[in-house]
Enzyme design. Sequence first.
Site: not given
Length: 320
Positions: A63, A67-68, A73, A95, A165, A195-196
């Site tokens: 994650r 998010h980075d 970028g 975050n 998102p 998300h698994t």
Amino acid sequence: MASYKHFSFFIYAFAFATVESTAFSSLSTNYYDYSCPNALSTIRSVVEAAVQREQRMGASLLRLHFHDCFVNGCDGSILLDPSPTIDSEKNAFANVQSLRGFEVVDEIKQAVDQACGKPVVSCADILAVAARDSVVALGGPTWKVKLGRRDSTTASRVAANANIPAPFFSLSELITNFKKHGLDEKDLVVLSGGHTIGYARCINFKAHIYNDSNIDPNFAQYLKYICPINGGDQNLAPLDSTAATFDVSYYSNLVNKIGLLHSDQELFNGGGSTDALVERYSYNSKAFYQDFAKSMIKMGNIKPLTGSKGQIRFNCRKVN
């Protein structure tokens, strides 16, 4: 004299072209082969140990990389702590009180710098490799990570709020968000498969279980014990039924309307443009693994800093 001037111009042009080429060089899978041949094996050993200590850490490292890359970028900006000159992305809505794994990144950085003899590997590259190694450690696919990113000297909480998102996004909002980053609908479905593994906080799925109709009522009722209508915002629930294993249960859950997040269930919602792909991955793990690897490489190539841009941070939490 004219010949000398012509030769001097040629040398200058060649030198300039070389600098330009270096500054805008592309990523490479063998970037550290000569400068630090033990870099990747060192990252892998620290990640494997961290996941053995706590399986949830694998999802946390994956994650972090997501998010980075989705802010400005894949530049390691997510790792910068707040300071008088840094409006840390750690304080963004998606975050704060949610992202974990920063201590493991510190551990990796220390081990890699020791193995290399000096700071050679960027924090951004550490995130990219750690994400891959986390997936592998939890039973998922592997891929060759392209390397050579450098670290940002800035961060933006505002940009993080605007670009990561949200769990309440509709399908059209998700498609628009991913498209903004050069990722298509297939990338959206594939990368959402991350998300698994892992867990989500009650605050991120509360509206889904109390307000939405596209959720199995028994599943919603079960989640209400974990996530009461008032309070309990920090309580955790698994993102899929096998949250410690990288598999296709995430997609099977969506087909059965037991997706934890509103944004997850939007990928399979009766007649949507992504329904068919979700259904395919729900029974075809080989296809999912292959496509996940391809989309991770594609995401990891979003606006990297290379050449003379950015820096190689001595400490992933602060600018040199």
